[in-house]
Design an enzyme around this catalytic site. Structure first.
Site, mmCIF file in Angstrom:
data_model
loop_
_atom_site.group_PDB
_atom_site.id
_atom_site.type_symbol
_atom_site.label_atom_id
_atom_site.label_comp_id
_atom_site.label_asym_id
_atom_site.label_seq_id
_atom_site.Cartn_x
_atom_site.Cartn_y
_atom_site.Cartn_z
ATOM 1 N N SER A 67 9.813 78.561 53.403
ATOM 2 C CA SER A 67 10.355 77.449 52.627
ATOM 3 C C SER A 67 11.875 77.613 52.500
ATOM 4 C CB SER A 67 9.664 77.367 51.270
ATOM 5 O OG SER A 67 9.878 76.106 50.681
ATOM 6 N N HIS A 124 1.967 73.561 53.487
ATOM 7 C CA HIS A 124 3.122 74.438 53.259
ATOM 8 C C HIS A 124 2.687 75.894 53.149
ATOM 9 C CE1 HIS A 124 7.399 74.501 52.448
ATOM 10 N NE2 HIS A 124 7.262 75.117 51.292
ATOM 11 N N ASP A 170 2.178 69.931 56.588
ATOM 12 C CA ASP A 170 3.242 70.244 55.639
ATOM 13 C C ASP A 170 4.164 69.040 55.552
ATOM 14 O OD1 ASP A 170 5.277 71.236 54.108
ATOM 15 O OD2 ASP A 170 5.612 73.037 55.306
#
Length: 687
Positions: free
Chosen positions: A548, A663, A631
């Site tokens: 991320s 994610h 995602d």
């Protein structure tokens, strides 16, 4: 109250008081492996008996062949002792509540079941065809509150054109057309209420009928978004009552009160602009509490505890004067205090805040830190007459349930689900380290060493880059980004508490917004440069890994590291800030943390100097790029663009695509592939 108390100052960085923790020490010599990691039981506290003597907890065990987890309930005395299995049916049980007579009401396969702590057969109470979710019974037991989805917008062609049932087309006129890992099909979660009589439900009423808003919140809201008033006459629920594009750019969620008798709804937190969540009443029923963020559009704003006195209608912020942010909370049984957990100095600890008796008196509520040490308090289960039951982790121990006594300073372990497994696993030493950052401020890091660490040897070393970006790196235990697992494969790991992380004051936390590629990246370089001075660190074998914002950090470091690193691994990282802004779903996050859209000249630095794709001309290091197909927070194009750039530049690179993951990586077998490729890449490029 005589609990160990300490008034906390998050700027007191070098003073790290510790409380003892009674846990089993490993004497094993076997290194932790990805398979062993997933064989550990995952423990969650579910409830406490009315007299506080019994703990109900769940254990989820992953089954490799079936590629799924099996969850069952167990009971154990809160003072410790022999655990007994409470349920054993295939499926997953979750406790709703524990009755004073020892009856445990729990959810199983969408229905309500009852079984007494003393034993006997389980009895199915409800028989609702479509099943129930997020169930909460009223205090008087006469009503039931639950949620289900309601079709309100015909976004899908089969709903819009009934004569074309085999079509598969989505049509949108607004944003919020997809969220997290799901395309919007026009259905909205709503709270429903019905009469309840020993499992029999009357006609259910949608208390948000016709409103194209969510409650519980999407995508992670649950039963904590609902609360009954103590008299059972009102329902309090959380909802962000905005639609479409307005929904995508705002965090203004409010708490609403629905009156059963009149059917009228009122906004309890009207005028409060950020997230207002987790409504709870004290045991007397005269004070409502909730968590609140101040700023609309800022998802990682300081989270405070608010209280509202029903008699005077005075509202107070109990933690506004405190330089920290609250994760979760619960009321004490005596109504005099609220217990909460919050990040502090690279850990998560238990606190208490005193609730004023007279809301008209203008004084700052006293806040005390109750626990301290190299562990995380991950949740508050409940209070007994002798203390508080909590869940806790360390970087080398998965979650278990612990008891914190009123008189004393020692956490004692109640559940011991994984003790036998850890007794065979070699320990990895974890130490704290303080570095001077490039701006002269203290930078705290956790350093994790391989089993049987020998300072006379040289070790390959990994810089871990945290996501968020306003997420804490504490003593948490992950089943994917597991520091113990990394160290067990022979790597030293350094995990800095760089700029943007909670636990070091509000200012430190906020410094990363609109400065993603600035001081936070310099913090990472300061931390690895400092550790690399040690004789046992092989400076020719340094790697950087993260997901991320951590994946963004890896991409950014790849262009500015000036030869420090020999390999990189980026999972769901942001690579091209312009295309990311154009495809991500929660635009309030992008607007706050990046400053806004790429076409606004005021944000030029974000999309040039702090945009990893602008530095690809300096990429020269092997890189593994991992991307989930579902995602929508960091869509697939980010990983594709980065991989394509690396390949066209002739850089050794690999693309790992997980079509059914979002994610995160949730499938057990996919996680095993992830670990094998992760460590395979490190062996290939760093060893």
């Amino acid at each position: 109250m005589t609990m160990a108390q300490r008034t906390i100052d998050v700027n007191d960085k070098l003073e790290r008081p510790k409380l003892a923790v009674k846990t089993m020490k490993s004497t094993g010599s076997e290194a932790l492996s990805p398979k062993k990691l997933w064989e550990l039981g995952r423990v969650a506290a579910e409830g406490i008996s009315a007299d506080g003597s019994q703990l109900i907890y769940s254990v989820s065990n992953y089954q490799f062949e079936e590629n799924k987890s099996e969850k069952n309930l167990f009971v154990i005395p809160t003072k410790g002792g022999e655990a007994k299995q409470f349920t054993n049916e295939a499926g997953g049980e979750s406790v709703i509540q524990v009755e004073p007579n020892g009856d445990v009401l729990y959810m199983f396969k969408g229905q309500i079941w009852r079984k007494n702590l003393r034993g006997g057969d389980a009895v199915q109470l409800s028989h609702v065809e479509e099943g129930l979710e997020n169930v909460k019974l009223s205090p008087d037991g006469k009503h039931i509150l639950f949620s289900k989805s309601v079709l309100l917008k015909p976004y899908h062609s089969v709903d819009k054109y009934k004569d074309l049932p085999k079509s598969d087309v989505y049509i949108y006129d607004n944003l919020d057309y997809r969220h997290w890992d799901t395309w919007m099909d026009g259905r909205f979660n709503h709270p429903f209420v019905a009469t309840y009589d020993n499992g029999k439900l009357g006609e259910a009423k949608d208390i948000m009928e016709g409103e194209a808003f969510y409650s519980p919140q999407m995508p992670f809201g649950g039963a904590e978004d609902f609360s009954w008033s103590p008299d059972g006459q009102s329902i309090y629920y959380v909802s962000k009552k905005k639609f479409g594009t307005e929904y995508a750019v705002s965090t203004n969620a409010d708490i609403y009160r629905y009156d059963l008798a009149s059917g009228k709804t009122s906004n309890v937190t009207e005028g409060m602009q950020g997230y207002d969540t987790n409504p709870q009443f004290n045991k007397l029923g005269n004070v409502l509490s909730w968590l609140s963020m101040k700023t609309d559009g800022y998802e990682a704003d300081k989270n405070d505890i608010y209280v509202l006195d029903s008699k005077s209608n005075i509202k107070l912020n109990l933690t506004g004067h405190w330089d920290g942010t609250v994760n979760s909370y619960t009321w004490s049984k005596d109504n005099k205090r609220i217990y909460f957990v919050a990040p502090v100095q690279g850990t998560v600890q238990l606190f208490e805040v005193m609730v004023p008796v007279n809301f008209r008196v203008k004084s700052l509520p006293q806040i005390n830190q109750l626990t301290a040490g190299d562990f995380d308090i991950t949740g508050i289960v409940g209070e007994t007459k002798d203390g508080i039951v909590v869940t806790s982790t360390r970087m080398t121990r998965a979650s278990e349930v612990f008891f914190f006594p009123i008189k004393g300073k020692e956490l004692s372990q109640i559940t011991k689900v994984n003790d036998a497994a850890y007794s065979q696993i070699a320990d990895t030493k974890v130490e704290s380290r303080v570095t001077k950052a490039s701006d002269g401020r203290d930078l705290f890091s956790w350093v994790i060493y391989p089993p049987n660490f020998d300072p006379a040897k040289k070790y390959p070393t990994l810089l871990f880059c945290q996501g968020g970006p306003q997420s804490a790196t504490t003593q948490s235990y992950s089943f994917r980004w597991n520091f113990q697992l990394m160290a067990s494969q022979g790597y030293i790991v350094i995990a800095p508490n760089r700029r943007g992380m909670p636990g070091w004051g509000v200012e430190w936390n906020e410094e990363i917004s609109k400065d993603w590629g600035g001081q936070a990246i310099r913090d990472y370089l300061s931390a690895i440069d400092d550790l690399a001075k040690e004789s046992y660190v092989d400076k020719s074998r340094l790697g950087a890994v993260g997901a991320s914002y951590g994946g963004y950090s890896v991409f950014q470091l790849a262009g500015v590291h000036e030869g420090r690193f020999k390999t990189f691994i980026s999972h769901c990282g942001l690579f091209n800030m312009e295309s990311w802004y154009g495809t991500t779903e929660e635009l309030f996050f992008a607007n706050h943390d990046l400053g806004g859209p790429y076409w606004d000249a005021a944000n030029n630095k974000t999309y040039t100097e702090y945009n990893p794709m602008r530095h690809v001309d300096k990429w020269d290091t092997p890189i593994l790029i991992i991307q989930g197909g579902k995602d929508y927070r960091v869509p697939i194009g980010q990983g594709q663009e980065a991989f394509q750039a690396a390949q066209l530049r002739g850089i050794k690179s690999r693309f790992m695509y997980l079509p059914d993951e979002n994610h995160w990586v949730l499938s057990g077998q996919n996680a095993q592939v992830w670990q094998r490729e992760f460590f395979g890449w490190l062996k290939e490029t760093l060893d």
